[in-house]
Design an enzyme around this catalytic site. Structure first.
Site, PDB file in Angstrom:
ATOM      1  N   GLY A 185     -16.241  -4.085 -13.034  1.00  0.00           N
ATOM      2  CA  GLY A 185     -15.956  -4.504 -11.662  1.00  0.00           C
ATOM      3  C   GLY A 185     -16.178  -3.343 -10.705  1.00  0.00           C
ATOM      4  N   GLY A 186     -15.624  -3.476  -9.504  1.00  0.00           N
ATOM      5  CA  GLY A 186     -15.817  -2.450  -8.480  1.00  0.00           C
ATOM      6  C   GLY A 186     -15.261  -1.093  -8.874  1.00  0.00           C
ATOM      7  N   TYR A 195      -1.882   2.190 -12.424  1.00  0.00           N
ATOM      8  CA  TYR A 195      -0.717   3.075 -12.327  1.00  0.00           C
ATOM      9  C   TYR A 195       0.602   2.293 -12.285  1.00  0.00           C
ATOM     10  CZ  TYR A 195      -1.711   2.096  -7.440  1.00  0.00           C
ATOM     11  OH  TYR A 195      -2.001   1.456  -6.270  1.00  0.00           O
ATOM     12  N   ASP A 251     -13.308   7.572  -3.578  1.00  0.00           N
ATOM     13  CA  ASP A 251     -12.927   7.325  -4.979  1.00  0.00           C
ATOM     14  C   ASP A 251     -13.723   8.263  -5.895  1.00  0.00           C
ATOM     15  OD1 ASP A 251     -11.113   5.276  -4.449  1.00  0.00           O
ATOM     16  OD2 ASP A 251     -12.674   3.745  -4.490  1.00  0.00           O
ATOM     17  N   SER A 253       0.812  -1.225   0.000  1.00  0.00           N
ATOM     18  CA  SER A 253       0.000   0.000   0.000  1.00  0.00           C
ATOM     19  C   SER A 253       0.847   1.279   0.000  1.00  0.00           C
ATOM     20  CB  SER A 253      -0.914   0.004   1.231  1.00  0.00           C
ATOM     21  OG  SER A 253      -1.619   1.228   1.278  1.00  0.00           O
ATOM     22  N   ASN A 268     -14.708   3.299   1.042  1.00  0.00           N
ATOM     23  CA  ASN A 268     -13.247   3.192   1.168  1.00  0.00           C
ATOM     24  C   ASN A 268     -12.695   4.036   2.315  1.00  0.00           C
ATOM     25  OD1 ASN A 268     -13.357   5.792   0.074  1.00  0.00           O
ATOM     26  ND2 ASN A 268     -11.419   5.531  -0.981  1.00  0.00           N
ATOM     27  N   LYS A 306     -13.995  -3.174   1.180  1.00  0.00           N
ATOM     28  CA  LYS A 306     -14.885  -2.067   0.792  1.00  0.00           C
ATOM     29  C   LYS A 306     -16.366  -2.438   0.869  1.00  0.00           C
ATOM     30  CE  LYS A 306     -12.044   0.595  -2.425  1.00  0.00           C
ATOM     31  NZ  LYS A 306     -11.913   1.098  -3.800  1.00  0.00           N
TER      32      LYS A 306
END
Ligand code: ATR
Length: 285
Positions: free
Chosen positions: A134-135, A230, A107, A20, A92, A71
């Site tokens: 998706g999410g 990313y 987000d 993370s 989140n 989440k």
């Protein structure tokens, strides 16, 4: 930063958590802004989120971030849920309140701020293409719908998932807004120039030689391209888009701004642009 008896504690719950970037981001912002705050990684088994939230509250934690799959898993254990987060069924960011935590989905504003940095500030009456169901795609599609886009073409490898998401979002914002298509049927999108957001996991390290659409003709539809990925910093999708003459951005600014938004919710302070830019440079390394 020196941790004292007064230091407020936040953290991220994830499994695994070692990769993370959030601790670096939040601790940098706190230090730069001189805020008595620390942010800690917590490896949390998703089956134990109820106990973890109770413990966090009893230990006076100011807030938490949650990543996939936490989440969705934490939803039943929140005291309150912000409207946008409830609509997309994913939280989140947790912010301490009397008796528990309130859930947000940063987000959503994070995507909006990343788009603004890419020069996309006008949504009303415009059309976009989103790839993925998706999410991550759900937050993108919901944000674009909420900002007033007139049509969102939703491409996905599995049509049923695109249909399910379109049904959900259209149920909130109006029938026909989101048009689901199987990715290989992209030619049904009328000729034009679109904001195109890549929200699948295709092209993410280590599978860097993959893109969700291989046909170069698809990329001529793109005005501005944004990838949620990313790593790598330039995906195959971005390379194809740039070869077709489009501007292309990766997902690092979305990650940055969802964190900035969470930090602002916890501290009540606005993060100055020079601090968020410094954080961006740190995350880019
Ligand atoms: P997340 O919550 O991170 O978005 P997810 O729910 O697993 O993750 O969704 C992953 C997305 O990437 C989906 O749109 C998925 O397509 P399917 O719905 O058809 O599974 C897409 N995806 C993943 N691998 C893919 C691949 N090899 N080719 C095309 N799409 C892929």
């Amino acid at each position: 930063m020196l941790v004292k008896g007064t230091t407020r504690v936040c953290g991220v719950m994830a499994d695994p958590v070692a990769h993370s970037l959030s601790p670096v981001l939040h601790n940098y912002m706190a230090e730069q802004m001189g805020i008595d705050f620390i942010y800690v990684p917590f490896r949390v088994d998703v089956r134990r989120v109820e106990e973890v939230l109770k413990g966090a509250y009893e230990m006076n934690l100011l807030g938490m971030n949650a990543t996939v799959p936490h989440k969705q898993a934490i939803l039943p254990y929140l005291k309150e849920i912000d409207r946008g987060a409830a609509d997309i069924g994913a939280v989140n960011t947790l912010v301490r309140m009397e008796g528990g935590y309130k859930g947000y989905n940063t987000d959503l504003p994070g995507i909006k701020r990343a788009l603004a940095d890419a020069g996309v500030t006008q949504f009303a009456g415009r059309e976009a293409v989103v790839v993925g169901a998706g999410g991550a795609a759900r937050a993108v599609v919901y944000l674009l719908a909420r900002e007033g886009m007139s049509r969102i073409w939703l491409l996905n490898r599995t049509l049923a998932r695109a249909e399910e998401m379109a049904g959900h979002v259209n149920g909130i914002f109006g029938e026909g807004l989101v048009v689901p298509l199987r990715t290989d049927c992209w030619r049904q999108i009328p000729a034009g120039k679109y904001l195109v957001i890549q929200a699948t996991s295709v092209g993410m390290y280590p599978c860097v030689e993959e893109a969700p659409v291989e046909d170069p003709a698809f990329y001529r539809l793109i005005d501005v391209a944004m990838d949620i990925i990313y790593t790598p910093a330039k995906t195959k999708f971005m390379k194809y888009a740039m070869e077709a003459g489009a501007e292309a951005y990766n997902g690092l600014r979305m990650l940055l701004y969802q964190g900035v938004e969470a930090f602002e919710l916890w501290t009540g302070q606005t993060v100055p642009a020079e601090v968020s830019e410094g954080a961006y440079c740190l995350m880019e390394r």
